[in-house]
Design a protein around this motif. Structure first.
Motif, PDB file in Angstrom:
ATOM      1  N   GLY A   1     -17.221  18.081  15.070  1.00 57.79           N
ATOM      2  CA  GLY A   1     -17.451  19.514  15.147  1.00 57.79           C
ATOM      3  C   GLY A   1     -17.989  20.018  13.831  1.00 57.79           C
ATOM      4  O   GLY A   1     -18.101  19.258  12.860  1.00 57.79           O
ATOM      5  N   PRO A   2     -18.311  21.306  13.742  1.00 57.19           N
ATOM      6  CA  PRO A   2     -18.874  21.851  12.503  1.00 57.19           C
ATOM      7  C   PRO A   2     -17.983  21.635  11.282  1.00 57.19           C
ATOM      8  O   PRO A   2     -18.480  21.476  10.167  1.00 57.19           O
ATOM      9  N   THR A   3     -16.647  21.613  11.495  1.00 55.05           N
ATOM     10  CA  THR A   3     -15.729  21.465  10.365  1.00 55.05           C
ATOM     11  C   THR A   3     -14.716  20.348  10.564  1.00 55.05           C
ATOM     12  O   THR A   3     -13.854  20.143   9.707  1.00 55.05           O
ATOM     13  N   SER A   4     -14.796  19.615  11.670  1.00 54.13           N
ATOM     14  CA  SER A   4     -13.738  18.659  12.006  1.00 54.13           C
ATOM     15  C   SER A   4     -14.250  17.227  12.043  1.00 54.13           C
ATOM     16  O   SER A   4     -15.394  16.957  12.417  1.00 54.13           O
ATOM     17  N   PHE A   5     -13.356  16.316  11.654  1.00 50.58           N
ATOM     18  CA  PHE A   5     -13.649  14.889  11.582  1.00 50.58           C
ATOM     19  C   PHE A   5     -12.515  14.128  12.259  1.00 50.58           C
ATOM     20  O   PHE A   5     -11.358  14.566  12.228  1.00 50.58           O
ATOM     21  N   GLN A   6     -12.841  12.979  12.854  1.00 51.64           N
ATOM     22  CA  GLN A   6     -11.820  12.247  13.596  1.00 51.64           C
ATOM     23  C   GLN A   6     -11.946  10.742  13.369  1.00 51.64           C
ATOM     24  O   GLN A   6     -13.037  10.189  13.267  1.00 51.64           O
ATOM     25  N   MET A   7     -10.785  10.112  13.274  1.00 54.33           N
ATOM     26  CA  MET A   7     -10.693   8.660  13.185  1.00 54.33           C
ATOM     27  C   MET A   7      -9.766   8.176  14.286  1.00 54.33           C
ATOM     28  O   MET A   7      -8.689   8.744  14.506  1.00 54.33           O
ATOM     29  N   THR A   8     -10.174   7.151  15.006  1.00 51.10           N
ATOM     30  CA  THR A   8      -9.322   6.547  16.026  1.00 51.10           C
ATOM     31  C   THR A   8      -9.177   5.062  15.733  1.00 51.10           C
ATOM     32  O   THR A   8     -10.067   4.438  15.135  1.00 51.10           O
ATOM     33  N   ALA A   9      -8.041   4.495  16.135  1.00 44.34           N
ATOM     34  CA  ALA A   9      -7.807   3.065  15.921  1.00 44.34           C
ATOM     35  C   ALA A   9      -6.794   2.580  16.950  1.00 44.34           C
ATOM     36  O   ALA A   9      -5.977   3.351  17.469  1.00 44.34           O
ATOM     37  N   THR A  10      -6.850   1.302  17.256  1.00 43.08           N
ATOM     38  CA  THR A  10      -5.857   0.672  18.119  1.00 43.08           C
ATOM     39  C   THR A  10      -5.105  -0.375  17.310  1.00 43.08           C
ATOM     40  O   THR A  10      -5.648  -0.979  16.378  1.00 43.08           O
ATOM     41  N   ASP A  11      -3.831  -0.570  17.669  1.00 42.45           N
ATOM     42  CA  ASP A  11      -2.962  -1.502  16.937  1.00 42.45           C
ATOM     43  C   ASP A  11      -3.074  -1.258  15.434  1.00 42.45           C
ATOM     44  O   ASP A  11      -3.389  -2.150  14.642  1.00 42.45           O
ATOM     45  N   PHE A  12      -2.769  -0.030  15.042  1.00 45.29           N
ATOM     46  CA  PHE A  12      -3.025   0.454  13.686  1.00 45.29           C
ATOM     47  C   PHE A  12      -1.805   0.281  12.798  1.00 45.29           C
ATOM     48  O   PHE A  12      -0.700   0.722  13.129  1.00 45.29           O
ATOM     49  N   TYR A  13      -1.992  -0.377  11.653  1.00 44.47           N
ATOM     50  CA  TYR A  13      -0.980  -0.465  10.603  1.00 44.47           C
ATOM     51  C   TYR A  13      -1.477   0.359   9.408  1.00 44.47           C
ATOM     52  O   TYR A  13      -2.454  -0.028   8.774  1.00 44.47           O
ATOM     53  N   PRO A  14      -0.853   1.494   9.101  1.00 48.18           N
ATOM     54  CA  PRO A  14      -1.303   2.288   7.941  1.00 48.18           C
ATOM     55  C   PRO A  14      -1.152   1.494   6.649  1.00 48.18           C
ATOM     56  O   PRO A  14      -0.109   0.890   6.402  1.00 48.18           O
ATOM     57  N   GLU A  15      -2.210   1.500   5.831  1.00 50.93           N
ATOM     58  CA  GLU A  15      -2.178   0.817   4.541  1.00 50.93           C
ATOM     59  C   GLU A  15      -1.851   1.770   3.399  1.00 50.93           C
ATOM     60  O   GLU A  15      -1.551   1.333   2.296  1.00 50.93           O
ATOM     61  N   GLN A  16      -1.928   3.081   3.643  1.00 50.28           N
ATOM     62  CA  GLN A  16      -1.545   4.072   2.643  1.00 50.28           C
ATOM     63  C   GLN A  16      -1.292   5.391   3.353  1.00 50.28           C
ATOM     64  O   GLN A  16      -1.669   5.571   4.517  1.00 50.28           O
ATOM     65  N   ASP A  17      -0.585   6.296   2.663  1.00 50.86           N
ATOM     66  CA  ASP A  17      -0.366   7.624   3.227  1.00 50.86           C
ATOM     67  C   ASP A  17      -1.681   8.391   3.252  1.00 50.86           C
ATOM     68  O   ASP A  17      -2.657   8.010   2.596  1.00 50.86           O
ATOM     69  N   LEU A  18      -1.707   9.458   4.032  1.00 46.89           N
ATOM     70  CA  LEU A  18      -2.917  10.264   4.153  1.00 46.89           C
ATOM     71  C   LEU A  18      -2.956  11.303   3.033  1.00 46.89           C
ATOM     72  O   LEU A  18      -2.056  12.145   2.920  1.00 46.89           O
ATOM     73  N   ASP A  19      -3.985  11.237   2.212  1.00 48.69           N
ATOM     74  CA  ASP A  19      -4.210  12.220   1.155  1.00 48.69           C
ATOM     75  C   ASP A  19      -5.604  12.802   1.346  1.00 48.69           C
ATOM     76  O   ASP A  19      -6.586  12.055   1.442  1.00 48.69           O
ATOM     77  N   ILE A  20      -5.687  14.120   1.409  1.00 51.14           N
ATOM     78  CA  ILE A  20      -6.946  14.809   1.696  1.00 51.14           C
ATOM     79  C   ILE A  20      -7.350  15.646   0.489  1.00 51.14           C
ATOM     80  O   ILE A  20      -6.540  16.398  -0.058  1.00 51.14           O
ATOM     81  N   LEU A  21      -8.600  15.502   0.083  1.00 52.26           N
ATOM     82  CA  LEU A  21      -9.165  16.303  -0.998  1.00 52.26           C
ATOM     83  C   LEU A  21     -10.176  17.277  -0.411  1.00 52.26           C
ATOM     84  O   LEU A  21     -11.114  16.868   0.281  1.00 52.26           O
ATOM     85  N   LEU A  22      -9.962  18.556  -0.672  1.00 53.60           N
ATOM     86  CA  LEU A  22     -10.905  19.596  -0.254  1.00 53.60           C
ATOM     87  C   LEU A  22     -11.541  20.216  -1.486  1.00 53.60           C
ATOM     88  O   LEU A  22     -10.842  20.531  -2.454  1.00 53.60           O
ATOM     89  N   LEU A  23     -12.845  20.379  -1.456  1.00 54.74           N
ATOM     90  CA  LEU A  23     -13.546  21.171  -2.468  1.00 54.74           C
ATOM     91  C   LEU A  23     -13.929  22.488  -1.826  1.00 54.74           C
ATOM     92  O   LEU A  23     -14.662  22.512  -0.818  1.00 54.74           O
ATOM     93  N   VAL A  24     -13.426  23.582  -2.393  1.00 51.71           N
ATOM     94  CA  VAL A  24     -13.549  24.893  -1.779  1.00 51.71           C
ATOM     95  C   VAL A  24     -14.294  25.824  -2.732  1.00 51.71           C
ATOM     96  O   VAL A  24     -13.928  25.931  -3.921  1.00 51.71           O
ATOM     97  N   PRO A  25     -15.329  26.522  -2.263  1.00 52.81           N
ATOM     98  CA  PRO A  25     -16.058  27.432  -3.152  1.00 52.81           C
ATOM     99  C   PRO A  25     -15.215  28.637  -3.548  1.00 52.81           C
ATOM    100  O   PRO A  25     -14.404  29.140  -2.768  1.00 52.81           O
ATOM    101  N   THR A  26     -15.419  29.077  -4.760  1.00 56.85           N
ATOM    102  CA  THR A  26     -14.744  30.289  -5.234  1.00 56.85           C
ATOM    103  C   THR A  26     -15.739  31.110  -6.032  1.00 56.85           C
ATOM    104  O   THR A  26     -16.858  30.672  -6.293  1.00 56.85           O
ATOM    105  N   GLY A  27     -15.339  32.308  -6.473  1.00 51.81           N
ATOM    106  CA  GLY A  27     -16.222  33.169  -7.215  1.00 51.81           C
ATOM    107  C   GLY A  27     -16.328  32.791  -8.667  1.00 51.81           C
ATOM    108  O   GLY A  27     -15.591  31.921  -9.167  1.00 51.81           O
ATOM    109  N   ALA A  28     -17.230  33.412  -9.372  1.00 50.76           N
ATOM    110  CA  ALA A  28     -17.373  33.174 -10.809  1.00 50.76           C
ATOM    111  C   ALA A  28     -16.160  33.728 -11.533  1.00 50.76           C
ATOM    112  O   ALA A  28     -15.485  34.633 -11.035  1.00 50.76           O
ATOM    113  N   PRO A  29     -15.808  33.197 -12.727  1.00 52.81           N
ATOM    114  CA  PRO A  29     -14.617  33.670 -13.449  1.00 52.81           C
ATOM    115  C   PRO A  29     -14.763  35.121 -13.896  1.00 52.81           C
ATOM    116  O   PRO A  29     -15.859  35.605 -14.071  1.00 52.81           O
TER     117      PRO A  29
END
Length: 268
Positions: free
Chosen positions: A240-268
């Motif tokens: 979708g315009p803002t959404s992403f998806q991952m699918t897997a079968t017989d999934f063993y997580p190798e690490q926890d989920l950490d999400i980095l967002l870069l968000v625009p802001t105004g000038a100081p």
């Protein structure tokens, strides 16, 4: 039927003198609003909370003082400041707290900031009947952190310990390096720039199940179209315009989920 205990760990909450983490209602033990249902019926879980410093469990040191365990609870600072000096000295030596001296325009003030990490786990006993699907739902508001700038470059170049940490934790690529470099130039020119937001979710406990996660679906929505998102995953698709998806079968997580967002802001 199988009767067993189920445990669900929450993200760690780390203390610091100048924390930039929103950990929900820090005055509540259920600070992230955790809830669980099984087949539509609510379950009231028990809560275990422990305090760690440098990987050492120091709960028994702090608990007798009746200090709120969440290091981001303002009442923790207030209560720590009322401890006897001998106790404060011991806690400083143990790395539990540090003196925080500041001036907010009313003269110099001194507080003691918690430095410990709070580990919280919900657990409950339940029954799984034979030959029947059981629907379990967990819900909580993940803690969100952020900065007022980009922090993963050193001298505006992809190097240094923090860059290595972000590459491992968030799987940032060359595009994110260029975004940070442009953002730094925009900030210096007093143009709108990008700031960081971090979201964490515990996945590794999936490896404690009786076998892999048979069907795993992860959906991440970055919120706004002009936001940028990076996280570690295999075969991630934009759905979708803002959404992403991952699918897997017989999934063993190798690490926890950490999400980095870069968000625009105004000038100081």
């Amino acid at each position: 039927p199988v009767e067993t205990y189920v445990a669900f760990p929450m993200p760690d909450i780390e203390g610091s003198p100048e924390s930039n983490i929103d950990a929900g209602n820090t005055e509540s033990d259920n600070f992230l609003g955790f809830s669980v249902t099984q087949d539509g019926k609510p379950i009231k879980p028990a809560l275990q909370q422990r305090i760690f410093v440098a990987g050492i469990d120091m709960t028994d040191i702090v608990a007798p003082s009746k200090i709120p365990m969440n290091p981001l609870n303002q009442q923790s600072r207030t209560a720590i400041g009322k401890l006897p000096q001998a106790t404060l000295d011991e806690w400083i030596n143990r790395g539990l707290v540090m003196a925080d001296i500041y001036d907010a325009g009313e003269g110099e003030k001194k507080e003691y900031a918690p430095l410990w990490t709070l580990k919280s786990t919900y657990y409950w006993k339940t029954s799984f009947p034979p030959g029947k699907d059981v629907h379990v739902s967990h819900t909580y508001h993940p803690s969100v952190g952020g900065t007022v700038a980009n922090t993963y470059l050193e001298d505006n170049e992809p190097k240094g310990e923090r860059y290595a940490e972000y590459k491992k934790k968030y799987c940032i690529d060359d595009a994110f390096v260029k975004l940070a470099q442009k953002s730094q130039a925009d900030m210096q020119a007093e143009r709108p720039y990008l700031v960081e937001n971090w979201i964490s979710y515990v996945l590794m406990t999936g490896n404690n199940w009786f076998g892999p996660i048979k069907k795993f679906t992860l959906t991440v929505d970055k919120g706004e179209e002009d936001n940028y998102v990076s996280f570690c995953g295999t075969g991630v698709k934009k759905i979708g315009p803002t959404s992403f998806q991952m699918t897997a079968t017989d999934f063993y997580p190798e690490q926890d989920l950490d999400i980095l967002l870069l968000v625009p802001t105004g000038a100081p």
